[in-house]
Motif scaffolding. Structure first.
Motif, mmCIF file in Angstrom:
data_model
loop_
_atom_site.group_PDB
_atom_site.id
_atom_site.type_symbol
_atom_site.label_atom_id
_atom_site.label_comp_id
_atom_site.label_asym_id
_atom_site.label_seq_id
_atom_site.Cartn_x
_atom_site.Cartn_y
_atom_site.Cartn_z
ATOM 1 N N ASN A 155 -1.994 -2.348 8.793
ATOM 2 C CA ASN A 155 -2.017 -1.480 7.608
ATOM 3 C C ASN A 155 -2.216 -0.027 8.009
ATOM 4 O OD1 ASN A 155 -2.387 -0.706 4.737
ATOM 5 N ND2 ASN A 155 -4.513 -0.401 5.371
ATOM 6 N N GLN A 159 0.288 3.312 7.399
ATOM 7 C CA GLN A 159 -0.133 4.503 6.664
ATOM 8 C C GLN A 159 -0.085 5.762 7.538
ATOM 9 O OE1 GLN A 159 -0.394 4.042 3.525
ATOM 10 N NE2 GLN A 159 -0.451 1.815 3.673
ATOM 11 N N LEU A 162 3.518 6.914 8.376
ATOM 12 C CA LEU A 162 4.106 7.669 7.262
ATOM 13 C C LEU A 162 3.531 9.083 7.192
ATOM 14 C CD1 LEU A 162 4.127 4.943 4.438
ATOM 15 C CD2 LEU A 162 6.117 5.865 5.648
ATOM 16 N N ASN A 195 3.757 8.248 0.369
ATOM 17 C CA ASN A 195 2.449 8.003 0.983
ATOM 18 C C ASN A 195 1.439 7.531 -0.044
ATOM 19 O OD1 ASN A 195 3.902 10.405 2.395
ATOM 20 N ND2 ASN A 195 2.557 9.588 3.979
ATOM 21 N N SER A 198 2.293 3.980 -1.102
ATOM 22 C CA SER A 198 1.959 3.058 -0.010
ATOM 23 C C SER A 198 0.453 2.814 0.080
ATOM 24 C CB SER A 198 2.468 3.618 1.317
ATOM 25 O OG SER A 198 2.087 2.800 2.399
#
Length: 319
Positions: A155, A159, A162, A195, A198
């Motif tokens: 995860n 993140q 991005l 972002n 997400s």
């Protein structure tokens, strides 16, 4: 062309408490002491869960992972915070900022999943005690813990990947003590809606799902405990999960307090709230890891006995 003519950000300036130098020295001492307590408390917990054969059980294996995670989480940010309190100009390279964000984000997501795994362990132990050795065998609980780390790391990788692809070509002052991902995203000179979406999906998966899972698990646990005929049996059963429940309430309660409190619309009030938000976030990052070993040491008789045994052995060896 306007963006192309702007200089590309190679480093970030961490604002911290630059406008309040007197507070910096006070907080340096306070945060340093708390960090040392974190290292000592969680280090002792890891030591006793590894060295004491009585603690070679799934619950304490998860606890050892939680303690190691807390050390990693604080070490990814607190040294940077402490250095910032003593440095007039607090800067961090772009790559250093990305690494720090990755570690902090990964540890936070991993802790959410790990707390859910620990709730499942308590559910099986109390609601299905006869099947506990089979369901929570070593072949089951080791992959469960490993999957928590893998999920948190994956995860975080998504993140941060991005985030670092965004162009940062304007202001490079991060209004925080560390490279907090939301504070960094505000500096991007491009649309950050992907972002935000997400991170919203990640919050549902890594915050919402574990909370729901823990809540349902404890409903079954409490129902089972209340059906135990003797008061002593009920007390004994509840004592096995009280430490985990306390940690869960503090962990998620603090998150709820941080993000649910109203924002000030007054400019002066917003500035003061900005400082308070940074301080709350800072103390959240050190208070939870500091309290975890204290809670488990005080509320779990097996851990308490193991710590006492370790201390007595050390004292005997020194004599």
């Amino acid at each position: 062309m306007e963006v192309a003519n702007q200089s590309i950000v190679a480093e970030f300036v961490l604002l911290g408490l630059s406008d309040q130098p007197r507070l910096e020295k006070t907080f340096f001492v306070l945060i340093l002491l708390m960090y040392l307590v974190i290292l000592l408390g969680n280090g002792v917990l890891i030591l006793v869960t590894v060295s004491d054969s009585h603690l070679h059980m799934p619950m304490y294996f998860f606890l050892g992972n939680l303690s190691f995670l807390d050390i990693c989480y604080t070490t990814s940010s607190i040294p940077l915070v402490l250095d910032g309190f003593l440095t007039p100009r607090k800067t961090i390279s772009f790559s250093g900022c990305a690494v720090q964000m990755f570690l902090s984000f990964a540890m936070g997501a991993t802790e959410c999943v790990l707390l859910g795994m620990m709730a499942f362990d308590r559910y099986v132990a109390i609601c299905n005690p006869l099947r506990y050795p089979v369901v929570m065998s070593k072949a089951a609980y080791v992959p469960m813990a490993a999957s928590s780390w893998v999920a948190g790391g994956a995860n975080s990788l998504v993140q941060i990947s991005l985030a670092v692809q965004l162009p940062f070509c304007g202001d490079n002052v991060v209004n925080h003590f560390i490279c907090e991902i939301l504070a960094v995203l505000k500096l991007a000179c491009a649309d950050i809606s992907i972002n935000v979406i997400s991170m919203g999906v990640a919050n549902v998966i890594f915050l919402g799902v574990p909370v729901l899972f823990i809540f349902v698990s404890y409903i079954f646990i409490l129902t089972t405990i209340l059906r135990i005929p003797s008061a002593e049996g009920r007390r004994k059963a509840f004592s096995t999960c009280s430490a985990h429940l306390t940690v869960v309430v503090i962990f998620y309660g603090t998150i709820l307090f941080m993000y649910a409190k109203p924002k000030s619309k007054d400019p002066l009030g917003a500035d003061k709230q900005g400082v308070s938000d940074k301080l709350i976030s800072l103390f959240y990052g050190v208070l939870i890891p500091m309290l975890n070993p204290i809670i488990y040491s005080l509320r779990n008789k097996d851990v308490k006995a193991a710590v006492r045994s370790l201390v007595s052995q050390k004292c005997f060896t020194q004599r």
